[in-house]
Design a protein around this motif. Sequence first.
Motif, PDB file in Angstrom:
ATOM      1  N   ALA A   2       0.850  -1.190   0.000  1.00  0.00           N
ATOM      2  CA  ALA A   2       0.000   0.000   0.000  1.00  0.00           C
ATOM      3  C   ALA A   2       0.884   1.237   0.000  1.00  0.00           C
ATOM      4  O   ALA A   2       1.914   1.271   0.670  1.00  0.00           O
ATOM      5  N   CYS A   3       0.465   2.245  -0.752  1.00  0.00           N
ATOM      6  CA  CYS A   3       1.252   3.476  -0.816  1.00  0.00           C
ATOM      7  C   CYS A   3       0.366   4.637  -1.230  1.00  0.00           C
ATOM      8  O   CYS A   3      -0.546   4.480  -2.047  1.00  0.00           O
ATOM      9  N   ARG A   4       0.667   5.789  -0.661  1.00  0.00           N
ATOM     10  CA  ARG A   4      -0.020   7.030  -1.036  1.00  0.00           C
ATOM     11  C   ARG A   4       0.972   8.171  -0.909  1.00  0.00           C
ATOM     12  O   ARG A   4       1.746   8.239   0.042  1.00  0.00           O
ATOM     13  N   VAL A   5       0.940   9.090  -1.881  1.00  0.00           N
ATOM     14  CA  VAL A   5       1.751  10.305  -1.833  1.00  0.00           C
ATOM     15  C   VAL A   5       0.830  11.435  -1.388  1.00  0.00           C
ATOM     16  O   VAL A   5      -0.293  11.563  -1.864  1.00  0.00           O
ATOM     17  N   ARG A   6       1.334  12.248  -0.455  1.00  0.00           N
ATOM     18  CA  ARG A   6       0.517  13.339   0.092  1.00  0.00           C
ATOM     19  C   ARG A   6       1.386  14.563   0.347  1.00  0.00           C
ATOM     20  O   ARG A   6       2.601  14.440   0.532  1.00  0.00           O
ATOM     21  N   PRO A   7       0.762  15.743   0.390  1.00  0.00           N
ATOM     22  CA  PRO A   7       1.505  16.930   0.812  1.00  0.00           C
ATOM     23  C   PRO A   7       1.963  16.759   2.262  1.00  0.00           C
ATOM     24  O   PRO A   7       1.287  16.096   3.060  1.00  0.00           O
ATOM     25  N   ALA A   8       3.076  17.358   2.605  1.00  0.00           N
ATOM     26  CA  ALA A   8       3.654  17.194   3.949  1.00  0.00           C
ATOM     27  C   ALA A   8       2.696  17.631   5.050  1.00  0.00           C
ATOM     28  O   ALA A   8       2.726  17.073   6.152  1.00  0.00           O
ATOM     29  N   GLU A   9       1.818  18.594   4.784  1.00  0.00           N
ATOM     30  CA  GLU A   9       0.922  19.086   5.826  1.00  0.00           C
ATOM     31  C   GLU A   9      -0.313  18.191   6.032  1.00  0.00           C
ATOM     32  O   GLU A   9      -1.019  18.331   7.021  1.00  0.00           O
ATOM     33  N   ASP A  10      -0.578  17.261   5.109  1.00  0.00           N
ATOM     34  CA  ASP A  10      -1.713  16.348   5.275  1.00  0.00           C
ATOM     35  C   ASP A  10      -1.366  15.254   6.283  1.00  0.00           C
ATOM     36  O   ASP A  10      -0.210  14.818   6.362  1.00  0.00           O
ATOM     37  N   PRO A  11      -2.358  14.776   7.039  1.00  0.00           N
ATOM     38  CA  PRO A  11      -2.079  13.739   8.035  1.00  0.00           C
ATOM     39  C   PRO A  11      -1.825  12.373   7.386  1.00  0.00           C
ATOM     40  O   PRO A  11      -2.291  12.107   6.272  1.00  0.00           O
ATOM     41  N   LYS A  12      -1.110  11.543   8.114  1.00  0.00           N
ATOM     42  CA  LYS A  12      -0.853  10.177   7.678  1.00  0.00           C
ATOM     43  C   LYS A  12      -2.156   9.384   7.759  1.00  0.00           C
ATOM     44  O   LYS A  12      -2.898   9.504   8.729  1.00  0.00           O
ATOM     45  N   ALA A  13      -2.452   8.588   6.749  1.00  0.00           N
ATOM     46  CA  ALA A  13      -3.650   7.756   6.733  1.00  0.00           C
ATOM     47  C   ALA A  13      -3.355   6.398   7.368  1.00  0.00           C
ATOM     48  O   ALA A  13      -2.193   6.004   7.516  1.00  0.00           O
ATOM     49  N   SER A  14      -4.402   5.680   7.723  1.00  0.00           N
ATOM     50  CA  SER A  14      -4.214   4.309   8.209  1.00  0.00           C
ATOM     51  C   SER A  14      -3.942   3.409   7.006  1.00  0.00           C
ATOM     52  O   SER A  14      -4.309   3.731   5.868  1.00  0.00           O
ATOM     53  N   ALA A  15      -3.310   2.283   7.242  1.00  0.00           N
ATOM     54  CA  ALA A  15      -2.930   1.369   6.159  1.00  0.00           C
ATOM     55  C   ALA A  15      -4.146   0.922   5.351  1.00  0.00           C
ATOM     56  O   ALA A  15      -4.075   0.804   4.125  1.00  0.00           O
ATOM     57  N   GLU A  16      -5.267   0.688   6.013  1.00  0.00           N
ATOM     58  CA  GLU A  16      -6.472   0.219   5.338  1.00  0.00           C
ATOM     59  C   GLU A  16      -7.007   1.231   4.324  1.00  0.00           C
ATOM     60  O   GLU A  16      -7.730   0.871   3.404  1.00  0.00           O
ATOM     61  N   ASP A  17      -6.672   2.500   4.498  1.00  0.00           N
ATOM     62  CA  ASP A  17      -7.169   3.551   3.613  1.00  0.00           C
ATOM     63  C   ASP A  17      -6.232   3.855   2.444  1.00  0.00           C
ATOM     64  O   ASP A  17      -6.568   4.662   1.580  1.00  0.00           O
ATOM     65  N   LEU A  18      -5.068   3.225   2.410  1.00  0.00           N
ATOM     66  CA  LEU A  18      -4.107   3.472   1.332  1.00  0.00           C
ATOM     67  C   LEU A  18      -4.430   2.592   0.128  1.00  0.00           C
ATOM     68  O   LEU A  18      -4.823   1.429   0.296  1.00  0.00           O
ATOM     69  N   PRO A  19      -4.258   3.083  -1.099  1.00  0.00           N
ATOM     70  CA  PRO A  19      -4.397   2.224  -2.274  1.00  0.00           C
ATOM     71  C   PRO A  19      -3.317   1.139  -2.233  1.00  0.00           C
ATOM     72  O   PRO A  19      -2.199   1.392  -1.796  1.00  0.00           O
ATOM     73  N   SER A  20      -3.673  -0.062  -2.674  1.00  0.00           N
ATOM     74  CA  SER A  20      -2.699  -1.155  -2.604  1.00  0.00           C
ATOM     75  C   SER A  20      -2.712  -1.986  -3.876  1.00  0.00           C
ATOM     76  O   SER A  20      -3.665  -1.953  -4.648  1.00  0.00           O
ATOM     77  N   SER A  21      -1.637  -2.736  -4.056  1.00  0.00           N
ATOM     78  CA  SER A  21      -1.526  -3.673  -5.174  1.00  0.00           C
ATOM     79  C   SER A  21      -0.842  -4.937  -4.668  1.00  0.00           C
ATOM     80  O   SER A  21      -0.049  -4.896  -3.740  1.00  0.00           O
TER      81      SER A  21
END
Length: 91
Positions: free
Chosen positions: A26-45
């Motif tokens: 699972a991986c997601r790119v975000r702006p530095a000011e956005d909060p970290k998401a939980s693993a379940e909410d990240l797109p995965s392959s």
Amino acid sequence: MITVIVINPHTRTKEKPPLVSGIAFACRVRPAEDPKASAEDLPSSFQTGAVKTFQWPEEDYGKIADYACAYENATGKRGSWSNVVSLLISG
């Protein structure tokens, strides 16, 4: 470029546990000011190997990439997600 290597916590090797057919990365790119998401909410392959390399374009430099992994069996059932690890994308 960031390479993620899944290490089996029991054997401390890349060898998958019995009955595991692959790994969900699972991986997601975000702006530095956005909060970290939980693993379940990240797109995965899914893939069978324990090593995955992510290559980010220059426009993502300065952003944060959040990563997590989970083992998956042949029927698609996933185990627990790892902790989410965040890294700064830089050139």
